[in-house]
Design a protein around this motif. Structure first.
Motif, mmCIF file in Angstrom:
data_model
loop_
_atom_site.group_PDB
_atom_site.id
_atom_site.type_symbol
_atom_site.label_atom_id
_atom_site.label_comp_id
_atom_site.label_asym_id
_atom_site.label_seq_id
_atom_site.Cartn_x
_atom_site.Cartn_y
_atom_site.Cartn_z
ATOM 1 N N ARG A 149 0.812 -1.224 0.000
ATOM 2 C CA ARG A 149 0.000 0.000 0.000
ATOM 3 C C ARG A 149 0.844 1.272 0.000
ATOM 4 N NH1 ARG A 149 -4.697 -1.665 4.440
ATOM 5 N NH2 ARG A 149 -5.357 -3.582 3.392
ATOM 6 N N SER A 150 2.121 1.137 -0.223
ATOM 7 C CA SER A 150 3.001 2.306 -0.262
ATOM 8 C C SER A 150 2.964 2.929 -1.657
ATOM 9 C CB SER A 150 4.430 1.919 0.095
ATOM 10 O OG SER A 150 4.937 0.973 -0.831
ATOM 11 N N VAL A 151 3.139 4.251 -1.716
ATOM 12 C CA VAL A 151 3.146 4.940 -3.001
ATOM 13 C C VAL A 151 4.509 4.743 -3.662
ATOM 14 C CG1 VAL A 151 3.754 7.138 -1.887
ATOM 15 C CG2 VAL A 151 2.817 7.146 -4.183
ATOM 16 N N THR A 152 4.499 4.248 -4.900
ATOM 17 C CA THR A 152 5.745 3.963 -5.612
ATOM 18 C C THR A 152 6.035 4.991 -6.698
ATOM 19 O OG1 THR A 152 4.583 2.495 -7.152
ATOM 20 C CG2 THR A 152 5.551 1.493 -5.179
ATOM 21 N N TYR A 153 5.028 5.736 -7.108
ATOM 22 C CA TYR A 153 5.224 6.811 -8.085
ATOM 23 C C TYR A 153 4.175 7.890 -7.844
ATOM 24 C CZ TYR A 153 5.729 9.431 -12.403
ATOM 25 O OH TYR A 153 5.927 10.432 -13.303
ATOM 26 N N GLY A 154 4.635 9.163 -7.865
ATOM 27 C CA GLY A 154 3.714 10.275 -7.661
ATOM 28 C C GLY A 154 3.830 10.837 -6.259
ATOM 29 N N PRO A 155 2.941 11.754 -5.927
ATOM 30 C CA PRO A 155 1.892 12.276 -6.810
ATOM 31 C C PRO A 155 2.461 13.264 -7.819
ATOM 32 C CG PRO A 155 1.839 13.438 -4.724
ATOM 33 C CD PRO A 155 2.892 12.378 -4.574
ATOM 34 N N VAL A 156 1.912 13.226 -9.031
ATOM 35 C CA VAL A 156 2.311 14.163 -10.077
ATOM 36 C C VAL A 156 1.059 14.658 -10.780
ATOM 37 C CG1 VAL A 156 4.585 13.132 -10.483
ATOM 38 C CG2 VAL A 156 2.597 12.308 -11.779
ATOM 39 N N ALA A 157 1.204 15.771 -11.481
ATOM 40 C CA ALA A 157 0.098 16.281 -12.288
ATOM 41 C C ALA A 157 -0.299 15.239 -13.321
ATOM 42 C CB ALA A 157 0.508 17.582 -12.971
ATOM 43 N N THR A 158 -1.595 15.107 -13.589
ATOM 44 C CA THR A 158 -2.063 14.088 -14.524
ATOM 45 C C THR A 158 -1.474 14.274 -15.910
ATOM 46 O OG1 THR A 158 -4.135 14.029 -13.269
ATOM 47 C CG2 THR A 158 -4.132 12.953 -15.404
ATOM 48 N N ASN A 159 -1.253 15.522 -16.318
ATOM 49 C CA ASN A 159 -0.701 15.733 -17.654
ATOM 50 C C ASN A 159 0.779 15.372 -17.753
ATOM 51 O OD1 ASN A 159 0.137 17.954 -16.145
ATOM 52 N ND2 ASN A 159 0.045 19.382 -17.871
ATOM 53 N N PRO A 168 -2.126 20.897 -26.418
ATOM 54 C CA PRO A 168 -2.915 21.039 -25.190
ATOM 55 C C PRO A 168 -2.821 19.842 -24.238
ATOM 56 C CG PRO A 168 -4.181 21.766 -27.088
ATOM 57 C CD PRO A 168 -2.944 21.112 -27.622
ATOM 58 N N CYS A 169 -2.633 18.627 -24.769
ATOM 59 C CA CYS A 169 -2.548 17.462 -23.881
ATOM 60 C C CYS A 169 -1.375 17.592 -22.920
ATOM 61 C CB CYS A 169 -2.423 16.170 -24.683
ATOM 62 S SG CYS A 169 -3.953 15.654 -25.492
ATOM 63 N N GLU A 170 -0.265 18.152 -23.402
ATOM 64 C CA GLU A 170 0.891 18.367 -22.535
ATOM 65 C C GLU A 170 0.747 19.647 -21.715
ATOM 66 O OE1 GLU A 170 5.773 18.889 -22.671
ATOM 67 O OE2 GLU A 170 4.639 18.802 -24.536
ATOM 68 N N ALA A 171 0.220 20.694 -22.319
ATOM 69 C CA ALA A 171 0.193 22.004 -21.668
ATOM 70 C C ALA A 171 -0.913 22.141 -20.627
ATOM 71 C CB ALA A 171 0.045 23.104 -22.716
ATOM 72 N N ASP A 172 -2.073 21.535 -20.877
ATOM 73 C CA ASP A 172 -3.229 21.706 -19.988
ATOM 74 C C ASP A 172 -3.291 20.582 -18.962
ATOM 75 O OD1 ASP A 172 -3.733 23.749 -21.717
ATOM 76 O OD2 ASP A 172 -5.518 22.845 -22.640
ATOM 77 N N ASN A 173 -3.688 20.921 -17.759
ATOM 78 C CA ASN A 173 -3.940 19.905 -16.728
ATOM 79 C C ASN A 173 -5.329 20.186 -16.160
ATOM 80 O OD1 ASN A 173 -3.108 17.639 -15.177
ATOM 81 N ND2 ASN A 173 -2.766 18.974 -13.418
ATOM 82 N N ASP A 174 -6.338 19.940 -17.001
ATOM 83 C CA ASP A 174 -7.685 20.411 -16.708
ATOM 84 C C ASP A 174 -8.526 19.457 -15.874
ATOM 85 O OD1 ASP A 174 -7.298 22.809 -18.012
ATOM 86 O OD2 ASP A 174 -7.877 22.009 -19.953
ATOM 87 N N GLY A 175 -8.010 18.255 -15.594
ATOM 88 C CA GLY A 175 -8.729 17.367 -14.700
ATOM 89 C C GLY A 175 -9.778 16.514 -15.393
ATOM 90 N N CYS A 203 -7.463 13.406 -24.151
ATOM 91 C CA CYS A 203 -6.119 12.843 -24.210
ATOM 92 C C CYS A 203 -6.154 11.447 -23.605
ATOM 93 C CB CYS A 203 -5.136 13.739 -23.453
ATOM 94 S SG CYS A 203 -5.267 15.494 -23.900
ATOM 95 N N VAL A 204 -5.693 10.452 -24.319
ATOM 96 C CA VAL A 204 -5.773 9.059 -23.884
ATOM 97 C C VAL A 204 -4.374 8.452 -23.863
ATOM 98 C CG1 VAL A 204 -6.738 6.779 -24.374
ATOM 99 C CG2 VAL A 204 -8.074 8.837 -24.883
ATOM 100 N N ALA A 205 -4.042 7.749 -22.777
ATOM 101 C CA ALA A 205 -2.764 7.041 -22.657
ATOM 102 C C ALA A 205 -3.059 5.579 -22.317
ATOM 103 C CB ALA A 205 -1.894 7.678 -21.577
ATOM 104 N N VAL A 206 -2.536 4.668 -23.117
ATOM 105 C CA VAL A 206 -2.739 3.227 -22.928
ATOM 106 C C VAL A 206 -1.388 2.597 -22.631
ATOM 107 C CG1 VAL A 206 -3.635 1.096 -23.947
ATOM 108 C CG2 VAL A 206 -4.631 3.308 -24.595
ATOM 109 N N SER A 207 -1.264 1.922 -21.492
ATOM 110 C CA SER A 207 0.029 1.363 -21.108
ATOM 111 C C SER A 207 0.393 0.178 -21.988
ATOM 112 C CB SER A 207 0.028 0.943 -19.636
ATOM 113 O OG SER A 207 -0.796 -0.182 -19.433
#
Length: 261
Positions: A149-159, A168-175, A203-207
């Motif tokens: 349950r430990s955080v391994t990455y983050g917290p960071v802005a979603t963008n 805009p996908c990189e520049a905006d962090n609109d939630g 904006c869509v990101a697929v791992s």
């Protein structure tokens, strides 16, 4: 229907809409839907590793707030009463002590420092993967180890997911970001809108793998001046379905559903 076929190994890249449905194809290389109108994403690329991305200094100073858009049928005269509103409690529904752990919020810290989320509503959501839990609170996200349950990455802005992507996908962090996990494919799907100014984008990101801190295939889908509000995504065997409340100015044009197969 409009079909989006993402440029993934063994996957397609298209976005579809039929009778208010939008469809993102991620399993089939071709769309066989009757009456389909195929449109490609306006931009896509590959992020080779999220672990190698560091947030920009000014990301930590942003509140993540954006102005609320009025809903004419709710905010105007004659607003109906919410029949599902709970006004009293008849029992205890609290989880057992020790069952939870701190998540993303004001003052929450992790390997990437501290990110203050000050959004209303917070739009909190998360998904459980093979070994990780990913939580998004509107404008920030973090990755947790499912066992410790430990955080391994983050917290960071979603963008941060679109660092180096441009536009805009990189520049905006609109939630209004959401995360789901495809258990069959072992893949994370994270999306967020970019709506600071028209033209608007989803904006869509697929791992590439089941590791939420690894590589991602990234896409930008345009909506012009039609605002794709309140996105929600579901995982089905044939597709990823994403719904929106579409607004042309302050007027709703009805729901739209997007699906990656």
């Amino acid at each position: 229907m409009t079909t989006l076929k993402p440029n993934l190994p063994g996957l397609g890249t298209a976005l579809c809409a039929l009778a208010g449905m939008t469809c993102l194809n991620a399993y089939a290389a071709t769309a066989t839907l009757s009456g389909a109108e195929v449109a490609a994403s306006v931009q896509h690329d590959t992020l080779h590793s999220l672990r190698g991305v560091m947030p920009r200094p000014d990301d930590f100073s942003k509140s993540g707030q954006h102005p609320a858009r009025p809903l004419p049928w709710l905010d105007g005269p004659g607003t109906p009463t919410d029949g599902a509103l709970q006004t009293s409690s008849t029992g205890s529904f609290a989880p057992a002590v020790g069952a939870g752990f701190d998540g993303v919020g004001q003052g929450f810290s992790g390997p990437q420092g501290t990110f203050t989320v000050n959004s209303a509503p917070p739009d909190t959501n998360g998904a459980v993967g093979a070994t990780q839990y990913v939580q998004i609170v509107n404008s920030a996200f973090a990755v947790f180890d499912k066992t410790t349950r430990s955080v391994t990455y983050g917290p960071v802005a979603t963008n941060t997911l679109w660092t180096g992507f441009g536009g805009p996908c990189e520049a905006d962090n609109d939630g209004d970001a959401i995360v789901v996990y495809d258990k069959a494919a072992g893949r994370w799907v994270i999306s967020q809108f970019a709506v600071t100014a028209a033209p608007y984008y989803e904006c869509v990101a697929v791992s590439a793998t089941s590791d939420a801190t690894g590589a991602y295939y990234r896409y930008a889908f345009p909506y012009g001046s039609v605002f794709p509000d309140y996105p929600k995504m579901g995982v089905w065997p044939d597709a990823y379905y994403e719904t929106f409340n579409m607004f042309n100015g302050n007027t709703s044009t009805g729901p739209t559903r997007r699906t990656p197969r």
